[in-house]
Structure formats: structure tokens, C-alpha cells
Design a protein around this motif. Structure first.
Motif, PDB file in Angstrom:
ATOM      1  N   GLU A  28      -9.953  -0.692   8.617  1.00 16.03           N
ATOM      2  CA  GLU A  28     -10.799  -1.679   7.961  1.00 16.03           C
ATOM      3  C   GLU A  28     -10.459  -3.092   8.426  1.00 16.03           C
ATOM      4  O   GLU A  28     -11.342  -3.950   8.569  1.00 16.03           O
ATOM      5  N   GLU A  67       0.115   6.634   2.587  1.00 20.62           N
ATOM      6  CA  GLU A  67      -1.048   7.402   3.032  1.00 20.62           C
ATOM      7  C   GLU A  67      -2.318   6.544   3.158  1.00 20.62           C
ATOM      8  O   GLU A  67      -3.290   6.952   3.801  1.00 20.62           O
ATOM      9  N   GLU A  68      -2.310   5.344   2.567  1.00 20.23           N
ATOM     10  CA  GLU A  68      -3.501   4.487   2.623  1.00 20.23           C
ATOM     11  C   GLU A  68      -3.471   3.509   3.798  1.00 20.23           C
ATOM     12  O   GLU A  68      -4.462   2.809   4.063  1.00 20.23           O
ATOM     13  N   LEU A 126       0.815  -1.211   0.000  1.00 20.27           N
ATOM     14  CA  LEU A 126       0.000   0.000   0.000  1.00 20.27           C
ATOM     15  C   LEU A 126       0.853   1.268   0.000  1.00 20.27           C
ATOM     16  O   LEU A 126       1.935   1.288   0.601  1.00 20.27           O
ATOM     17  N   ALA A 168      -6.212   3.893   6.845  1.00 20.50           N
ATOM     18  CA  ALA A 168      -7.557   3.430   6.489  1.00 20.50           C
ATOM     19  C   ALA A 168      -7.597   1.910   6.385  1.00 20.50           C
ATOM     20  O   ALA A 168      -8.569   1.266   6.809  1.00 20.50           O
ATOM     21  N   PHE A 169      -6.537   1.314   5.845  1.00 15.15           N
ATOM     22  CA  PHE A 169      -6.471  -0.145   5.745  1.00 15.15           C
ATOM     23  C   PHE A 169      -6.507  -0.769   7.130  1.00 15.15           C
ATOM     24  O   PHE A 169      -7.212  -1.771   7.362  1.00 15.15           O
TER      25      PHE A 169
END
Length: 640
Positions: free
Chosen positions: A135, A127-128, A124, A131-132
Motif C-alpha cells: 500500500e 503478518e500485516e 503493525l 500488505a502495508f
């Protein structure tokens, strides 16, 4: 054992602990516990949600689960898994990826639905990741949480990649790896510099929510951190201690990993003991070190104040116990590791006869002989014994690539200096340079590069053995096939490895064999080589080779840890001059100076480690009230 006695014996342990004979037995027990959970939930139509770990620790569990699927019909179709962690950044196809690890060790061998497999994503963009991680947590919660979480423990006390300093309520997140964790992983990556500095990990808070938590640990390398996790104070410095707050945790250990728990390490503190000679010796040495008195100055008050009153009552008076243990230690010390000719050997660790013995020193890597027992090696030669040395592996994975180019450049120049054109060598050299320039971490070398690395180690080993006094016909290179994979992960041992060892043993027919008993070697080569030797000796004995009955096997320790004082059966003192000679023998291994490719968790050079360890062994004897020598090399006899 009554429940009351068990509670007393385990009173220092703050979590439930189950100890098995070995990791194979323990792994099967955990696998069957998981299988029972899966079947129980399948029977009521529910999914099983498992938290899984990676690394060497759970491999046996995964092997047994795969067998249960293959041979007993255990289905994983209703199982959902969440892995603890993944390096960052990391491609899923990389050899070090936990995606690949799980596929190779479990998922490719069972009927789990790929959609039910969850592993942190090491690809990833930075910056992601937040959020990962949120989740990842949401998916676990949506399924009702983890039914069972499998854990290992790192030597920093980390669980998952929750390193020292992690908060007890932490969730899934990106973390920075501890330097020790990266050093431990360096062999998988071809050097610490190639180990990622970060990882995505489930948090301690996430792990805590599991309805069952099983932490597993095997072998003596984990004993120290296991004791801290089980008996120590809760601290962010040892994240595994947070598990003491859970009502749902169990530590599953083999005997070696449990060895430093109080009930095994110092059992007299928690229970009545059967005071045999070995336990008595261990306890008296412990007491001497604890109260910082020489053995012959220990008093009845010292015994009583430190849980050893029963020993004093059963075998006292205590001064007689002190004298007995002191004499036992005194008798381990010998300047004649091959036995002293024409002497009373009843109080010596080795036999007097035959006066000149045939000796075979096995060295797993090409430098273990001089690092571990260089002083004894030289003394055996000086005292007229017929000494042979056998280098069991080529050690070709532990040479820097730039050394290969340097030696090739020398060979090319030498060829030209004697009138050869050197063109063939130049062509091979250019191919090597091109390969090394694009080489990936832990990529297998070309055959030519492997050969040059092996030649480097071989020439150094010859130089070291010659310096110790051996002629070339007493220097043997086995190149055992299990090692010659070109990879850090070695091939399985086969009969050919054992047969080659039997052939050499039969050729020499030694009275003494010295072998590396350093099973905390982080690369695992030592224990593999040791098991090959013992199996070869057993087969020779079974075949009726009578000389085997007179062959004594002595274990030495290498660059990592020394034997405990109470274990030592032969201690060979070294003079300052002998320490210097040993150092020079180690210096012959130039490719391992100044920084070896795989140093383990100790950044000191090998000669420094060896010198300081030998000095510390002598110091330990001195503190117990025995003579103060410059240094000592220690050995334990193995009965095969």
C-alpha cells in the motif's frame, strides 16, 4: 575551470558530486533546492511529493526549511511526504522513533497537513507488514511518484535501511539490520542490545523512480564509504553504488566527506598541482606506501608511473625531494614533548624554552588523557614540567547500571563497618534498584544515580592521573554544563562552558595545551570540547592576555583514528616500558573495562585500541625508512 579540466579532474567519479565548504552551507543549498521545487509546482497547481530521510545528516536541511516557512512564507500545504524507513518494532512516541524525529525536526514547525505525512508503521503486527508495504508503494505511484528523494548514507553503504545484499529492484519491505548499523545506533538506544534488529524501509527500486535524488554526507566518518559509492564498482555489498545507474542523482558533500575522493585525496592522479610543501610531503608518503619502498629508495620511474612526474620536473631531482621529505619526518620525532632544554630547537617540533613549561592537558571524557596520550603525559611529568590535567565532562552516561549498585553496596557495608547505621544509604540504594529494574532504554537516570556514575569516573580519573605522577591540586574536574543533561543528547554550549575554561586557563597560564582533536568521536563530545577550548583562548587573547601568544595548542587523537602520517607534526616514541606504564594508567579506569557502555564500532577494549594504534603509527614511520620504535603517540599543532 574549463569543462574539459573539470571532466578530467572528476574522471574517477561515476555520479555528479557537488562539494561545499561545510555542512551548513550544503544543507542550505539543498533546502533552497527543495523550496524552489515546491514553489515551482505550487505555481502550476501541483502537489510536491518528497521522499525524506532521518538521522543527523538532514537536520540542517529541515532547520532551513522551517526557517523558510517561518520567515519567508514557504508553505507546505501542497506537499506530500514519504519517509524512507522506521525501526521495527517501534512506538511512534518512543524517543528513537522516526515519527517523533520528523515531528521535532520538521513537521511541528511547518504548515504541512498531517494527512499528507507518511512514515512506515513500526507498530503493525508482523503478518500485516507485507500488505502495508504494498500500500505504501501504491500511494507513491498514485501521486505520480517522488519528485525528489533526500538520502543519507550509512557506513555500510546503506541508503534507507537497504543493507548490503539488497537488490537494486527491491521495494518497500521488512529488513534485518546490519550489525554495524546497530552499533552506530547504540547510543540512541542506550546500548546495542536495545537497538531493534529489523526495520521497514523503502527499497532501492522505489528510490530509483524518484525524478531527483540527492544524497548528502557530512564529516570524515563518511569519507571512506562516500569514495566507494562514488568511485567504486557497482556492488550489492555497497548498496549506494546502485545510484551510479541513475541519471537523476547528485551527491552533496562537505569537504571532509569528500576528502578521500581522488581529486582531493590524491589530486596528482587527475590534474596538475601546485606543489607546496604540504602536498609534496603527502604525495611522497603516499608513493612510498603505494610502491612499498622506503622514501629514500624512491626513483624517478616510481614518480613517473604514479602521476607525480610534474613534481619531479618542478622540484627535482627526485632524490633531493626524497631527502627533504625524509628530513621533515625525522624532525617530527622527539623524546622531549615539552621541548629539549639547552638545545637547538630549529629542527624540533617544540621550543626549548622555557625549559620547564606549564602544561594543561584537556580530556573530554575522564579517560581520554591516558588512552590518547598517556605515554606523553607520563613523560612530561618525568621530565619536570608543571603538568595539569582538566577533565571537561563527568562521563556519567558511560557507566553500567550494575556498577552503580556495586559501589552503593560497598558504601553501605563500609558505613556499617565504621559504626554508622547505613540506613540512609540503604534507602537510596533500594530506590536505585527499583528505578534500574524498570528503566527504559536511554531513560534519564535519577540525580543520585548520575552522581554515583560521575563519582566512579572521577575516582578512576584521579587514580590514572596520580599514577602519571600528578598531585591532587593539579587535577581539575570541570563538569562543563553542556554535558550534564543526564542524557546522551547534550545541551547546547553556553558562555558558562567557555567562561569555566577561561578561568582554568587563566589560573594555569600554560605554555602548552593538549586537547582532543579526534573529531570522528562517534558521540560528538570531543569536537564540542575542542571548540570550547579554542573559543576560550581566542577570548583571552582578545582581552589582552599576553601569555596566550606563547601558548601552543597540540591536538591528540583518541580511541578511533590516528592522524595521517603527512599531518603529524610531533611524534613521541614510547619504549616497551612506557607502553606498559600507559597500559596500567588506562587500567585505572575499571568502569571502561572490559566492555564500555558505548564502544563505537570497534569492539576491542580501549587499551588494546590505543596500544595497537600507537604501534601502527611507529610501524608507518618504520616502513617509510625511519627508526623502528615500539610505539608512537602523534600530535598536530592547531593555530587558533
Amino acid at each position: 575551470m574549463s569543462r574539459l579540466n573539470l571532466l578530467e579532474e572528476t574522471r574517477y567519479e561515476k555520479v555528479p558530486v557537488t562539494v561545499y565548504k561545510d555542512q551548513q552551507e550544503a544543507s542550505k543549498a539543498v533546502a533552497h533546492r527543495i523550496a524552489e521545487l515546491i514553489r515551482r509546482k505550487q505555481a502550476i497547481g501541483e502537489k510536491t511529493v518528497l521522499g525524506l530521510a532521518t538521522g543527523a545528516t538532514p537536520v540542517g536541511v529541515y532547520n532551513e526549511l522551517a526557517r523558510l516557512h517561518r520567515e519567508e512564507g514557504l508553505s507546505f500545504r501542497d506537499v506530500v511526504t514519504f519517509n524512507l524507513d522506521e525501526y521495527y518494532p517501534m512506538q511512534p512516541t518512543a524517543p528513537q522513533s522516526y515519527v517523533r524525529f520528523m515531528d521535532e525536526n520538521l513537521f511541528n514547525h511547518i504548515d504541512i497537513e498531517k494527512a499528507n505525512v507518511h512514515i512506515p508503521d513500526g507498530t503493525l503486527p508482523l503478518e500485516e507488514i507485507p500488505a502495508f508495504c504494498l500500500e505504501y508503494e501504491r500511494k507513491i505511484e498514485k501521486l505520480g511518484g517522488l519528485d525528489l528523494q533526500v538520502l543519507g548514507i550509512g557506513r555500510t553503504g546503506h541508503i534507507g535501511f537497504n543493507e548490503p545484499g539488497s537488490a537494486p529492484n527491491s521495494g518497500t519491505r521488512l529488513v534485518t539490520l546490519d550489525d554495524l548499523t546497530r552499533r552506530d545506533a547504540s547510543r540512541d538506544f542506550g546500548g546495542k542490545e536495545n537497538v531493534p534488529t529489523k526495520a521497514i524501509t523503502m527499497g532501492i527500486g522505489t528510490i530509483f523512480k524518484a525524478r531527483e535524488i540527492v544524497l548528502m554526507a557530512w564529516n570524515g566518518k563518511k569519507a571512506s564509504i562516500v569514495r566507494k559509492a562514488v568511485e567504486g564498482e557497482i556492488s550489492g555489498e555497497v548498496p549506494a553504488t546502485y545510484l551510479q545507474l541513475s541519471d537523476n542523482v547528485e551527491f552533496v558533500l562537505d569537504q571532509d566527506a569528500a576528502a578521500e575522493l581522488t581529486r582531493f585525496g590524491t589530486p596528482w592522479l587527475v590534474k596538475d598541482c601546485v606543489w607546496d610543501a604540504q602536498l609534496t610531503r603527502k604525495a611522497v608518503i603516499w608513493l612510498s606506501n603505494t610502491v612499498k619502498k622506503p622514501i629514500l629508495k624512491l626513483t624517478e620511474e616510481d614518480y613517473n608511473a604514479h602521476g607525480m612526474a610534474q613534481l619531479g620536473v618542478n622540484r627535482g631531482p627526485v632524490y633531493n625531494i626524497n631527502i627533504d621529505v625524509f628530513n621533515q619526518l625525522q624532525h617530527t620525532i622527539t623524546g622531549w614533548p615539552g621541548g629539549k632544554p639547552n638545545s637547538d630547537d630549529s629542527g624540533r617540533p617544540e621550543r626549548a624554552n622555557p625549559a620547564q613549561k606549564r602544561v594543561l592537558i584537556f580530556s573530554p571524557h575522564p579517560d581520554d588523557d591516558v588512552i590518547s596520550m598517556g605515554g606523553t603525559f607520563i613523560r612530561l611529568v618525568d621530565q619536570g614540567h608543571d603538568v595539569h590535567v582538566a577533565y571537561q565532562t563527568s562521563g556519567n552516561t558511560a557507566v553500567w547500571d550494575d556498577d552503580v549498585l556495586r559501589y552503593m553496596e560497598f558504601a553501605i557495608d563500609f558505613s556499617r563497618s565504621i559504626g554508622q547505621d547505613g540506613e540512609t544509604l540503604s534507602s537510596v540504594y533500594e530506590q536505585m534498584r527499583a528505578f534500574i529494574a524498570r528503566k527504559q532504554p536511554n531513560q534519564v537516570d535519577t540525580r543520585e544515580i548520575q552522581d554515583v556514575k560521575a563519582f566512579i569516573r572521577k575516582s578512576e580519573a584521579i587514580a590514572g592521573a596520580r599514577y602519571a605522577g600528578l598531585s591532587d591540586d593539579h587535577i581539575h574536574f570541570q563538569a562543563l554544563p553542556f554535558y550534564e543533561s543526564g542524557k546522551t543528547k547534550k545541551n547546547p554550549v553556553t558562555d558558562r562552558d567557555i567562561e569555566l575554561t577561561m578561568e582554568l586557563l587563566q589560573k594555569v597560564k600554560p605554555h602548552q595545551v593538549f586537547a582532543a582533536g579526534d573529531f570522528e568521536d562517534p558521540h560528538g563530545t570531543h569536537i564540542v570540547c575542542f571548540n570550547i577550548i579554542t573559543e576560550a583562548l581566542r577570548r583571552l587573547r582578545a582581552a589582552g592576555e599576553t601569555w596566550v601568544e606563547d601558548c601552543w595548542l597540540w591536538m591528540y587523537r583518541g580511541a578511533w583514528h590516528e592522524f595521517e602520517t603527512h599531518e603529524i607534526e610531533m611524534a613521541v616514541p614510547l619504549s616497551p616500558q612506557e607502553v606498559e606504564r600507559k597500559r596500567i594508567a588506562i587500567f585505572k579506569h575499571q568502569s571502561q573495562k572490559d566492555r564500555p557502555v558505548f564502544p563505537g564500532d570497534d569492539e576491542r577494549e580501549f587499551w588494546v585500541r590505543a596500544q595497537e594504534r600507537n604501534r601502527e603509527t611507529a610501524r608507518r614511520y618504520d616502513h617509510l625508512g625511519l627508526a623502528d620504535y615500539e610505539a608512537m603517540e602523534a600530535f598536530v599543532r592547531f593555530h587558533y
